[in-house]
Write an enzyme that holds these catalytic residues in place. Structure first.
Site, PDB file in Angstrom:
ATOM      1  N   TRP A 187     -87.136 -44.885  26.762  1.00  0.00           N
ATOM      2  CA  TRP A 187     -88.263 -45.183  25.875  1.00  0.00           C
ATOM      3  C   TRP A 187     -88.180 -44.439  24.540  1.00  0.00           C
ATOM      4  O   TRP A 187     -88.948 -44.734  23.634  1.00  0.00           O
ATOM      5  CB  TRP A 187     -89.585 -44.818  26.574  1.00  0.00           C
ATOM      6  CG  TRP A 187     -89.530 -43.457  27.204  1.00  0.00           C
ATOM      7  CD1 TRP A 187     -89.264 -43.196  28.530  1.00  0.00           C
ATOM      8  CD2 TRP A 187     -89.669 -42.190  26.563  1.00  0.00           C
ATOM      9  NE1 TRP A 187     -89.238 -41.832  28.732  1.00  0.00           N
ATOM     10  CE2 TRP A 187     -89.485 -41.187  27.536  1.00  0.00           C
ATOM     11  CE3 TRP A 187     -89.944 -41.791  25.251  1.00  0.00           C
ATOM     12  CZ2 TRP A 187     -89.548 -39.826  27.259  1.00  0.00           C
ATOM     13  CZ3 TRP A 187     -90.010 -40.430  24.960  1.00  0.00           C
ATOM     14  CH2 TRP A 187     -89.813 -39.461  25.958  1.00  0.00           C
ATOM     15  N   LYS A 232     -82.799 -54.189  30.859  1.00  0.00           N
ATOM     16  CA  LYS A 232     -84.126 -53.767  31.314  1.00  0.00           C
ATOM     17  C   LYS A 232     -84.561 -52.566  30.477  1.00  0.00           C
ATOM     18  O   LYS A 232     -84.052 -51.455  30.640  1.00  0.00           O
ATOM     19  CB  LYS A 232     -84.120 -53.357  32.793  1.00  0.00           C
ATOM     20  CG  LYS A 232     -85.544 -53.156  33.308  1.00  0.00           C
ATOM     21  CD  LYS A 232     -85.664 -52.197  34.447  1.00  0.00           C
ATOM     22  CE  LYS A 232     -85.657 -50.767  34.048  1.00  0.00           C
ATOM     23  NZ  LYS A 232     -86.804 -50.350  33.205  1.00  0.00           N
ATOM     24  N   PRO A 233     -85.502 -52.778  29.558  1.00  0.00           N
ATOM     25  CA  PRO A 233     -85.995 -51.644  28.771  1.00  0.00           C
ATOM     26  C   PRO A 233     -86.927 -50.776  29.614  1.00  0.00           C
ATOM     27  O   PRO A 233     -87.407 -51.209  30.664  1.00  0.00           O
ATOM     28  CB  PRO A 233     -86.760 -52.326  27.628  1.00  0.00           C
ATOM     29  CG  PRO A 233     -87.181 -53.639  28.184  1.00  0.00           C
ATOM     30  CD  PRO A 233     -86.159 -54.048  29.209  1.00  0.00           C
ATOM     31  N   ALA A 234     -87.197 -49.574  29.130  1.00  0.00           N
ATOM     32  CA  ALA A 234     -88.113 -48.667  29.836  1.00  0.00           C
ATOM     33  C   ALA A 234     -89.507 -49.289  29.910  1.00  0.00           C
ATOM     34  O   ALA A 234     -89.937 -49.994  28.994  1.00  0.00           O
ATOM     35  CB  ALA A 234     -88.176 -47.334  29.106  1.00  0.00           C
ATOM     36  N   GLU A 290     -75.348 -42.307  29.726  1.00  0.00           N
ATOM     37  CA  GLU A 290     -75.788 -41.309  28.740  1.00  0.00           C
ATOM     38  C   GLU A 290     -76.970 -40.594  29.379  1.00  0.00           C
ATOM     39  O   GLU A 290     -78.065 -41.141  29.448  1.00  0.00           O
ATOM     40  CB  GLU A 290     -76.266 -41.990  27.450  1.00  0.00           C
ATOM     41  CG  GLU A 290     -75.250 -42.836  26.747  1.00  0.00           C
ATOM     42  CD  GLU A 290     -74.231 -42.006  25.985  1.00  0.00           C
ATOM     43  OE1 GLU A 290     -74.358 -40.765  25.970  1.00  0.00           O
ATOM     44  OE2 GLU A 290     -73.305 -42.609  25.434  1.00  0.00           O
ATOM     45  N   LEU A 291     -76.737 -39.366  29.838  1.00  0.00           N
ATOM     46  CA  LEU A 291     -77.766 -38.710  30.661  1.00  0.00           C
ATOM     47  C   LEU A 291     -78.392 -37.538  29.919  1.00  0.00           C
ATOM     48  O   LEU A 291     -78.330 -37.454  28.707  1.00  0.00           O
ATOM     49  CB  LEU A 291     -77.131 -38.302  31.993  1.00  0.00           C
ATOM     50  CG  LEU A 291     -76.386 -39.458  32.701  1.00  0.00           C
ATOM     51  CD1 LEU A 291     -75.737 -38.995  33.978  1.00  0.00           C
ATOM     52  CD2 LEU A 291     -77.318 -40.630  32.985  1.00  0.00           C
ATOM     53  N   CYS A 333     -82.418 -36.773  23.580  1.00  0.00           N
ATOM     54  CA  CYS A 333     -81.536 -36.072  24.516  1.00  0.00           C
ATOM     55  C   CYS A 333     -80.567 -35.146  23.786  1.00  0.00           C
ATOM     56  O   CYS A 333     -79.885 -34.348  24.420  1.00  0.00           O
ATOM     57  CB  CYS A 333     -80.811 -37.062  25.417  1.00  0.00           C
ATOM     58  SG  CYS A 333     -80.156 -38.444  24.530  1.00  0.00           S
ATOM     59  N   GLU A 337     -84.394 -29.704  30.330  1.00  0.00           N
ATOM     60  CA  GLU A 337     -84.612 -30.391  29.068  1.00  0.00           C
ATOM     61  C   GLU A 337     -86.111 -30.350  28.747  1.00  0.00           C
ATOM     62  O   GLU A 337     -86.915 -30.833  29.533  1.00  0.00           O
ATOM     63  CB  GLU A 337     -84.163 -31.847  29.268  1.00  0.00           C
ATOM     64  CG  GLU A 337     -83.574 -32.479  28.071  1.00  0.00           C
ATOM     65  CD  GLU A 337     -82.999 -33.856  28.403  1.00  0.00           C
ATOM     66  OE1 GLU A 337     -83.325 -34.438  29.454  1.00  0.00           O
ATOM     67  OE2 GLU A 337     -82.225 -34.356  27.584  1.00  0.00           O
TER      68      GLU A 337
HETATM   69  P1  ADP Z   1     -87.338 -40.685  31.918  1.00  0.00           P
HETATM   70  O1  ADP Z   1     -87.767 -39.658  32.902  1.00  0.00           O
HETATM   71  O2  ADP Z   1     -86.936 -40.101  30.619  1.00  0.00           O
HETATM   72  O3  ADP Z   1     -88.245 -41.846  31.782  1.00  0.00           O
HETATM   73  P2  ADP Z   1     -85.638 -42.259  33.568  1.00  0.00           P
HETATM   74  O4  ADP Z   1     -84.222 -42.014  33.955  1.00  0.00           O
HETATM   75  O5  ADP Z   1     -86.665 -42.236  34.650  1.00  0.00           O
HETATM   76  O6  ADP Z   1     -85.950 -41.216  32.439  1.00  0.00           O
HETATM   77  O7  ADP Z   1     -85.772 -43.635  32.789  1.00  0.00           O
HETATM   78  C1  ADP Z   1     -84.779 -44.220  32.017  1.00  0.00           C
HETATM   79  C2  ADP Z   1     -84.654 -45.666  32.363  1.00  0.00           C
HETATM   80  O8  ADP Z   1     -84.287 -45.759  33.731  1.00  0.00           O
HETATM   81  C3  ADP Z   1     -85.946 -46.470  32.226  1.00  0.00           C
HETATM   82  O9  ADP Z   1     -85.636 -47.776  31.790  1.00  0.00           O
HETATM   83  C4  ADP Z   1     -86.470 -46.503  33.641  1.00  0.00           C
HETATM   84  O10 ADP Z   1     -87.297 -47.623  33.902  1.00  0.00           O
HETATM   85  C5  ADP Z   1     -85.183 -46.636  34.408  1.00  0.00           C
HETATM   86  N1  ADP Z   1     -85.260 -46.229  35.825  1.00  0.00           N
HETATM   87  C6  ADP Z   1     -86.050 -45.314  36.396  1.00  0.00           C
HETATM   88  N2  ADP Z   1     -85.824 -45.250  37.741  1.00  0.00           N
HETATM   89  C7  ADP Z   1     -84.844 -46.150  38.002  1.00  0.00           C
HETATM   90  C8  ADP Z   1     -84.151 -46.568  39.187  1.00  0.00           C
HETATM   91  N3  ADP Z   1     -84.422 -46.041  40.377  1.00  0.00           N
HETATM   92  N4  ADP Z   1     -83.200 -47.520  39.060  1.00  0.00           N
HETATM   93  C9  ADP Z   1     -82.925 -48.062  37.862  1.00  0.00           C
HETATM   94  N5  ADP Z   1     -83.533 -47.715  36.730  1.00  0.00           N
HETATM   95  C10 ADP Z   1     -84.482 -46.779  36.782  1.00  0.00           C
END
Ligand code: ADP
Length: 479
Positions: free
Chosen positions: A153, A177-179, A252-253, A286, A383
């Protein structure tokens, strides 16, 4: 402004659709909690259909010539430019970020589209003579196939373009799939891609339940590469799920960027650099400076000057021109920042300013300066993702390199020094995929963006980025 690009449906196979079960979820403005829109709450089955559509479209798209792919990307880029103000407003509405930063994101994100259009024309193979006089080695590059992209996001536009456009340039089709916090910019981009004339199924965007959609994307055999930006925990899970069908993964983590200021640094430049690297997007990137390490000889002076700059930051509504820091994305993010600050203070960190949730804006955190940070504090390891500068002293180069590398993460690192020998030594010693030397802003389309260690796999942008979406095929040619 009327938001002409607002879409409250998903985009699959060139069609704007509801979720199968007709369910929706709300997108809220982080600044005041008001509803911006509702979008479909999809599950695995819609993802499956999107993947099948993308697979079908791939049989057509892969045969588009590089020039045709480049022309469509250019057209898309032109439309993004034409709608830059509306896209910026949409970014601010759903993500909260200050409007001036949102405009910068549109320009930054669109540079990836323009870059990918050029890259489409530069996918080259190799040939070589072999031992046998009638044999030649021929190496060709081919698109991997359907690409799934999961985006965060904090850059609702740029993370979509940085992933999708090299894939499209390579001849792949994409399902994004966006956030869930920021789906609207992604859908607006899909609307512009439709207008640009991409064939149906080449770019698909769906919104909904992350785990269900993510499971389908990472296990469906038709998906050949998965590109993800987000937390390390979810990245590890996706990598594991992708192993069953041995997909290419680009991740990208998380990061834990050190920002080092040596005593020979240009102090004013370092202060400007740290403000940019720390407070952009209210501290929610990040590659934000997470640990600010300052050499003891200049420590007091640096802190004094940094405190003045932090106190000057304007906190407010992202839609106002003057705003520099604004609401964080959600309660979860806000609570984490508050927890890290309180825990650090309990363990002896010194609070110079800020240190609590804003009294006026429910999701905003006051710009904060903490000093005397030590590796025994959680804030050193996690972080922060908020407007909190966490500073600690160090004595010499060897000590600071050990401190900087004392983390499983390795995305970005920054340092300021004018000693050319030190510049080389430290740049090479930092365990990170990106190093900013005398620079707090490092990302652009020319540069390979990505991490080492638990910060990820693969690179985005530059000539390296497209490799994630290409297979290398060796043809042994005898005649
Ligand atoms: P943050 O904590 O910064 O939101 P996330 O890793 O939870 O980081 O979110 C990044 C992306 O990963 C978002 O698009 C979120 O919807 C998606 N996401 C979260 N959980 C899962 C999952 N179990 N499988 C696939 N995508 C996911």
């Amino acid at each position: 402004m009327k938001l002409k690009l607002l879409r409250e449906k998903i985009y699959i196979n060139g069609q704007w659709l509801e979720a199968d079960r007709g369910r929706n979820f709300e997108v809220l403005n982080p600044f005041d909690g008001s509803k911006v829109a509702t979008v479909p709450l999809c599950e695995g089955q819609e993802a499956r259909r999107a993947i099948e559509a993308a697979h079908q479209a791939w049989s057509v798209w892969r045969h588009f010539s590089p020039r045709e792919r480049a022309q469509l990307l250019q057209k898309w880029a032109g439309l993004i430019d034409d709608h830059r103000e509306e896209l910026a407003e949409l970014i601010t509405l759903e993500c909260g970020k200050p409007i001036r930063e949102a405009r910068a994101e549109v320009a930054y994100g669109n540079n990836f589209v323009k870059w990918a259009a050029m890259e489409a024309m530069h996918i080259l193979g190799e040939t070589a003579q072999m031992d046998a006089s009638n044999q030649r080695m021929v190496v060709i590059k081919q698109p991997v196939g359907v690409v799934a992209a999961i985006t965060p996001w904090n850059f609702p536009l740029a993370m979509i373009t940085r992933k999708c456009t090299p894939a499209l340039a390579a001849g792949c089709t994409v399902v994004v799939k966006p956030a869930e916090d920021t789906p609207l910019t992604a859908l607006a981009l899909a609307a512009l891609a439709e207008q640009a004339g991409f064939p149906p199924g080449v770019l698909n965007v769906l919104t909904g339940l992350p785990a269900e959609i993510g499971l389908e994307m990472s296990t469906n055999p038709l998906v050949r590469a998965l590109s993800f930006t987000g937390s390390t925990a979810v990245g590890k899970l996706l990598m594991q799920q992708c192993s069953q069908t041995v997909k290419k993964v680009a991740l990208e983590l998380g990061g834990n960027a050190p920002f080092i200021v040596f005593k020979d640094a240009d102090l004013e430049a370092a202060l400007q650099g740290v403000m940019a690297a720390k407070f952009r997007n209210s501290g929610q990137t990040c590659i934000c400076a997470n640990r600010i390490l300052v050499q003891t000889e200049i420590y007091d002076e640096f802190i004094e000057k940094l405190a003045v700059l932090i106190r000057q930051l304007v906190v407010g509504n992202g839609l106002k021109e003057e705003t520099q820091v604004t609401a964080l994305i959600n309660q979860k993010g806000l609570k984490k920042v508050d927890r890290l600050v309180k825990a650090a203070v309990n363990r002896g960190a010194r609070l110079h300013c800020g240190g609590s949730i804003s009294e006026d804006i429910p999701l905003a955190y006051q710009p904060t300066l903490l000093t005397e940070i030590t590796p025994h504090m959680e804030i050193f390891h996690e972080e922060i993702f908020g407007p909190v500068a966490a500073v600690m002293p160090f004595n010499d180069e060897e000590e600071v390199i050990d401190l900087a590398n004392h983390t499983p993460y390795g995305l970005a690192g920054y340092f300021y020094s004018r000693d050319i020998g030190r510049v080389w030594r430290v740049a090479e010693a930092l365990e990170s995929g990106i190093v900013g030397v005398n620079s707090g802003i490092v990302s652009n389309e020319f540069a390979p963006f990505g991490g080492i260690k638990e910060s990820g796999l693969g690179r985005e942008g530059s000539t390296h980025g497209i490799e994630e979406f290409l297979e290398t095929k060796y043809i042994c040619m005898a005649f």
